[in-house]
Design an enzyme around this catalytic site. Structure first.
Site, PDB file in Angstrom:
ATOM      1  N   ASP A  20      40.827  40.547  46.192  1.00  0.00           N
ATOM      2  CA  ASP A  20      40.842  41.028  44.809  1.00  0.00           C
ATOM      3  C   ASP A  20      40.055  40.101  43.881  1.00  0.00           C
ATOM      4  OD1 ASP A  20      41.538  42.809  42.795  1.00  0.00           O
ATOM      5  OD2 ASP A  20      43.389  41.744  42.311  1.00  0.00           O
ATOM      6  N   GLY A  21      39.496  40.676  42.847  1.00  0.00           N
ATOM      7  CA  GLY A  21      38.826  39.887  41.807  1.00  0.00           C
ATOM      8  C   GLY A  21      37.320  40.085  41.742  1.00  0.00           C
ATOM      9  N   GLU A  67      44.840  54.186  46.012  1.00  0.00           N
ATOM     10  CA  GLU A  67      44.830  54.290  44.544  1.00  0.00           C
ATOM     11  C   GLU A  67      43.447  53.984  43.959  1.00  0.00           C
ATOM     12  OE1 GLU A  67      47.408  52.660  46.248  1.00  0.00           O
ATOM     13  OE2 GLU A  67      48.454  54.576  46.056  1.00  0.00           O
ATOM     14  N   ASN A  68      42.560  53.422  44.764  1.00  0.00           N
ATOM     15  CA  ASN A  68      41.243  53.061  44.228  1.00  0.00           C
ATOM     16  C   ASN A  68      40.372  54.282  43.893  1.00  0.00           C
ATOM     17  OD1 ASN A  68      41.023  50.005  46.195  1.00  0.00           O
ATOM     18  ND2 ASN A  68      41.611  50.234  44.044  1.00  0.00           N
ATOM     19  N   TRP A  69      40.809  55.477  44.319  1.00  0.00           N
ATOM     20  CA  TRP A  69      40.086  56.697  43.923  1.00  0.00           C
ATOM     21  C   TRP A  69      40.154  56.922  42.418  1.00  0.00           C
ATOM     22  CZ3 TRP A  69      37.123  58.492  47.653  1.00  0.00           C
ATOM     23  CH2 TRP A  69      37.528  58.337  48.983  1.00  0.00           C
ATOM     24  N   ARG A 191      50.980  40.510  42.935  1.00  0.00           N
ATOM     25  CA  ARG A 191      51.560  41.780  43.391  1.00  0.00           C
ATOM     26  C   ARG A 191      50.952  42.197  44.724  1.00  0.00           C
ATOM     27  NH1 ARG A 191      48.953  43.070  38.464  1.00  0.00           N
ATOM     28  NH2 ARG A 191      46.873  43.912  38.798  1.00  0.00           N
TER      29      ARG A 191
HETATM   30  C1  IPE Z   1      44.159  46.025  45.750  1.00  0.00           C
HETATM   31  O1  IPE Z   1      43.504  45.602  44.614  1.00  0.00           O
HETATM   32  C2  IPE Z   1      43.264  46.842  46.629  1.00  0.00           C
HETATM   33  C3  IPE Z   1      42.170  46.142  47.292  1.00  0.00           C
HETATM   34  C4  IPE Z   1      41.932  44.871  47.250  1.00  0.00           C
HETATM   35  C5  IPE Z   1      41.304  46.969  48.092  1.00  0.00           C
HETATM   36  P1  IPE Z   1      43.499  46.446  43.255  1.00  0.00           P
HETATM   37  O2  IPE Z   1      42.595  45.705  42.328  1.00  0.00           O
HETATM   38  O3  IPE Z   1      43.187  47.870  43.518  1.00  0.00           O
HETATM   39  O4  IPE Z   1      45.014  46.335  42.781  1.00  0.00           O
HETATM   40  P2  IPE Z   1      45.641  46.432  41.327  1.00  0.00           P
HETATM   41  O5  IPE Z   1      45.126  47.700  40.714  1.00  0.00           O
HETATM   42  O6  IPE Z   1      45.190  45.243  40.576  1.00  0.00           O
HETATM   43  O7  IPE Z   1      47.114  46.415  41.552  1.00  0.00           O
HETATM   44  C1  IPE Z   2      38.797  44.097  44.699  1.00  0.00           C
HETATM   45  O1  IPE Z   2      38.226  43.721  43.504  1.00  0.00           O
HETATM   46  C2  IPE Z   2      37.962  45.118  45.454  1.00  0.00           C
HETATM   47  C3  IPE Z   2      38.528  46.463  45.483  1.00  0.00           C
HETATM   48  C4  IPE Z   2      39.677  46.832  44.976  1.00  0.00           C
HETATM   49  C5  IPE Z   2      37.729  47.464  46.152  1.00  0.00           C
HETATM   50  P1  IPE Z   2      38.447  44.551  42.185  1.00  0.00           P
HETATM   51  O2  IPE Z   2      37.356  45.543  42.072  1.00  0.00           O
HETATM   52  O3  IPE Z   2      39.818  45.083  42.104  1.00  0.00           O
HETATM   53  O4  IPE Z   2      38.240  43.414  41.087  1.00  0.00           O
HETATM   54  P2  IPE Z   2      39.085  43.182  39.769  1.00  0.00           P
HETATM   55  O5  IPE Z   2      40.515  43.120  40.169  1.00  0.00           O
HETATM   56  O6  IPE Z   2      38.799  44.335  38.869  1.00  0.00           O
HETATM   57  O7  IPE Z   2      38.584  41.883  39.229  1.00  0.00           O
HETATM   58 MG    MG Z   3      41.574  44.334  41.429  1.00  0.00          MG
END
Ligand code: IPE
Ligand code: IPE
Ligand code: MG
Length: 240
Positions: A20-21, A67-69, A191
């Site tokens: 993440d990030g 949920e990323n959709w 989380r």
């Molecule tokens: C979790 O990260 C999913 C992946 C790393 C692929 P998200 O960025 O989607 O989670 P939330 O929305 O911060 O909980």
């Molecule tokens: C994690 O990074 C990658 C995926 C969820 C695909 P994010 O895209 O969630 O990055 P932040 O959390 O917005 O910084």
């Molecule tokens: Mg994220």
């Protein structure tokens, strides 16, 4: 943190990472979020190298959640293409290193056919590798996985008194995968975000402040060293 700080006799068998990030990494550089995903590739490969170096047998990476959709269509499209490209670019070197690649998640109509094809090709190419299993959680959701397990139990008309924890486990996406010993989440969020809900019941959780594109094997070692300072009890008491 270096290799020398790790007790090689107590390395986690299975490490799972919430990568993440990426978006924030790009934001602070004034770049589009997608550049953060692109920069995450090097982090992923270095984490794999680090895991191989200390003898981790199972590594599971959260690449795209159910949920990323909800993200903007352009970002979703980018992530689909990016993950397809990543396989094309990296599967041969992963294969040479003895890594077995697998995919965990739902194969619904939203995942482009060509991405599924790349997944199947990569899994087939590396299927007999024994050194480490790299599972990419893609269109994966922990709740979806449990729902799918329940559906398969109902579809098979398993008698109610035969349903126990083993029954559910046996119908998860990969029943042969051991539960993660250690779950690492980067980016300073505390989380789980629907990752491996069944499997992480007794995992040690390590949250790190680093943004995923800056993650390197030294961070993995740091998390493993933290894991080795923990006392796992599984509901019991310490043996005297
Ligand atoms: C979790 O990260 C999913 C992946 C790393 C692929 P998200 O960025 O989607 O989670 P939330 O929305 O911060 O909980
Ligand atoms: C994690 O990074 C990658 C995926 C969820 C695909 P994010 O895209 O969630 O990055 P932040 O959390 O917005 O910084
Ligand atoms: Mg994220």
């Amino acid at each position: 943190m270096s290799l020398a700080d790790i007790d090689r006799s107590r390395v986690p068998v299975h490490i799972a990472c919430v990568m993440d990030g990426n978006g924030r990494w790009a934001n602070i550089r004034g770049l589009p979020r997608t550049e953060g995903h692109a920069a995450g590739e090097a982090a992923l490969l270095d984490a794999v190298e680090g895991a191989l170096e200390i003898g981790v047998k199972w590594l599971t990476m959260f690449a795209f959640s159910t949920e990323n959709w909800r993200r903007p269509v352009d970002e979703v499209r980018y992530l689909m293409n990016f993950n397809e490209g990543l396989l094309l670019r990296r599967r041969d070197e992963l294969h040479e290193k003895g890594v077995r690649i697998r995919f965990s998640g739902r194969r619904d109509w939203r995942v482009p056919k060509r991405v599924i094809r790349r997944m199947d090709e990569s899994a087939a190419l590396t299927a007999s590798n024994k050194r480490m299993t790299l599972t990419m959680a893609f269109n994966y959701g922990g709740r979806a996985e449990i729902v799918d397990a329940v559906k398969s139990i109902v579809a098979d008309r398993v008698p109610i008194d035969k349903v126990d924890e083993r029954t559910i486990r046996s119908r998860l996406y990969y029943p042969d995968m051991p539960d993660p010993d250690l779950v690492i989440r980067t980016s300073g969020e505390y989380r789980i975000s629907n990752f491996l809900l069944w499997e992480l019941a007794y995992s040690e959780l390590v949250f790190m402040d680093v943004l995923w594109p800056d993650f390197r094997r030294s961070h993995l070692y740091e998390a493993v060293a933290e894991y080795q300072r923990r006392e796992r009890r599984f509901g019991g008491v310490r043996q005297q």
